[in-house]
Every structure is written in C-alpha cells, then in structure tokens.
Scaffold this motif. Structure first.
Motif, PDB file in Angstrom:
ATOM      1  N   LYS A   1       0.838  -1.188   0.000  1.00 15.35           N
ATOM      2  CA  LYS A   1       0.000   0.000   0.000  1.00 15.35           C
ATOM      3  C   LYS A   1       0.874   1.240   0.000  1.00 15.35           C
ATOM      4  O   LYS A   1       2.015   1.210   0.464  1.00 15.35           O
TER       5      LYS A   1
ATOM      6  N   VAL B   1       2.044   4.872   1.148  1.00 13.63           N
ATOM      7  CA  VAL B   1       2.099   5.546   2.445  1.00 13.63           C
ATOM      8  C   VAL B   1       2.750   6.923   2.304  1.00 13.63           C
ATOM      9  O   VAL B   1       3.445   7.200   1.332  1.00 13.63           O
TER      10      VAL B   1
ATOM     11  N   TYR C   1       4.547   0.428   1.413  1.00 16.55           N
ATOM     12  CA  TYR C   1       4.588  -0.385   2.621  1.00 16.55           C
ATOM     13  C   TYR C   1       4.161  -1.811   2.276  1.00 16.55           C
ATOM     14  O   TYR C   1       3.256  -2.026   1.472  1.00 16.55           O
TER      15      TYR C   1
ATOM     16  N   ASP D   1      -3.008   1.420  10.584  1.00 17.24           N
ATOM     17  CA  ASP D   1      -2.816   2.359   9.476  1.00 17.24           C
ATOM     18  C   ASP D   1      -1.617   3.279   9.648  1.00 17.24           C
ATOM     19  O   ASP D   1      -1.435   4.209   8.856  1.00 17.24           O
ATOM     20  N   SER D   2      -0.807   3.037  10.673  1.00 22.02           N
ATOM     21  CA  SER D   2       0.358   3.901  10.867  1.00 22.02           C
ATOM     22  C   SER D   2       1.432   3.199  11.693  1.00 22.02           C
ATOM     23  O   SER D   2       1.147   2.277  12.459  1.00 22.02           O
TER      24      SER D   2
ATOM     25  N   ASP E   1       2.187   6.879   7.537  1.00 22.08           N
ATOM     26  CA  ASP E   1       0.713   6.840   7.552  1.00 22.08           C
ATOM     27  C   ASP E   1       0.203   6.302   6.227  1.00 22.08           C
ATOM     28  O   ASP E   1       0.748   6.635   5.159  1.00 22.08           O
ATOM     29  N   SER E   2      -0.855   5.485   6.293  1.00 20.73           N
ATOM     30  CA  SER E   2      -1.522   5.026   5.070  1.00 20.73           C
ATOM     31  C   SER E   2      -2.029   6.233   4.298  1.00 20.73           C
ATOM     32  O   SER E   2      -2.537   7.184   4.886  1.00 20.73           O
TER      33      SER E   2
ATOM     34  N   ARG F   1      -4.693   7.882   2.284  1.00 20.73           N
ATOM     35  CA  ARG F   1      -6.145   7.676   2.182  1.00 20.73           C
ATOM     36  C   ARG F   1      -6.691   8.274   0.940  1.00 20.73           C
ATOM     37  O   ARG F   1      -6.298   9.174   0.382  1.00 20.73           O
TER      38      ARG F   1
END
Length: 142
Positions: free
Chosen positions: A3, A5, A30, A112-113, A139-140, A142
């Motif tokens: 994902k 980040v 990530y 998510d982090s 952090d993801s 969004r």
C-alpha cells in the motif's frame, strides 16, 4: 499486500553548542512479510540529481529497526535499544566509519500507521560527534 504511504522523517543532530535539523516528507510503499514491516521511499539529497533509495525494516515487536540506504549515499544502520552498531557510511566524498550507541527506541505499530523514534550517540572515525534523534511517521495514504 502493498500500500502507498506518506513517510515523514525528522532528524536532529545536537551537542552542547549547536543543533542541526532536517525533515523529509515523501510518499513510499509499505508491505509486511515474514514478521517484518517494510517501508520503501526515495529522497533527493541537496546538490545531487540521483535519488537515494531507503528501506526501513521494522520487526513486528518494534524492538529492531534497520535503515538501508542505496544511491548517492550507502549505509546499513541498525537501531535497537541499548545496542551499539558499527557501519560504513559511503558518500561521493569518501567513506566514514560510524559507531552508534542507541539510548532509546520507541515504536508504535498500528493498523494504518507506524511511528518510531530513536536517540543515539554517534561517533565518526571513533571520535564523538553528537547526539542524534530520528523520528519517523508512516501513515496510510487515504
């Protein structure tokens, strides 16, 4: 699963007389594999057109962080509470023998982090240089 980040890295080097700070905010990738969290991102160093690729490897317990740099500078830095680590830091201007003594390592791994901070004493070519702080927030996106 990979994902995207957002990676924020704050580095501070300080001694009794002076302080120097740098900050990088960039995007990265990530993934989680074999009990480790991996974050991969690139940074551009001032005065160079070639990026440095960074890989952060954090174990599931948050007790060990490895920072691998490849590009304009090359190094493998290991951070673990109370541990000493020696490595060679290679730059376009030459190599330096670096010795770190980690004083603190705090890591929080969430869904998510991921956040980690480390303080350590640094010696270059066996001479004390300064204390350092590294604070990283992943952090993801969004």
């Amino acid at each position: 699963m990979e994902k995207e980040v957002i990676v924020r890295v704050l580095g501070r080097q300080y001694d009794e007389n002076d302080s120097d700070e740098m900050e990088v905010v960039t995007t990265g990738t990530y993934y989680h594999k074999n009990g480790n969290h991996y974050i991969i991102y690139e940074e551009m160093l001032e005065g160079f057109d070639i990026p440095t690729r960074n890989v952060l490897k954090i174990n599931d317990e948050g007790t060990h962080v490895k920072i691998i740099k490849r590009g304009v500078v090359n190094a493998q830095i290991e951070l673990a509470q109370g541990r000493q680590h020696q490595f060679v830091y290679t730059t376009p201007y030459g190599e330096m023998a670096i010795d770190t003594q980690v004083e603190t390592l705090d890591c929080e791994i969430g869904e998510d982090s991921i956040t980690f901070s480390a303080t350590y004493e640094m010696k270059v070519n066996y001479e004390y240089v300064a204390h350092n702080l590294i604070h990283v927030v992943i952090d993801s996106r969004r």
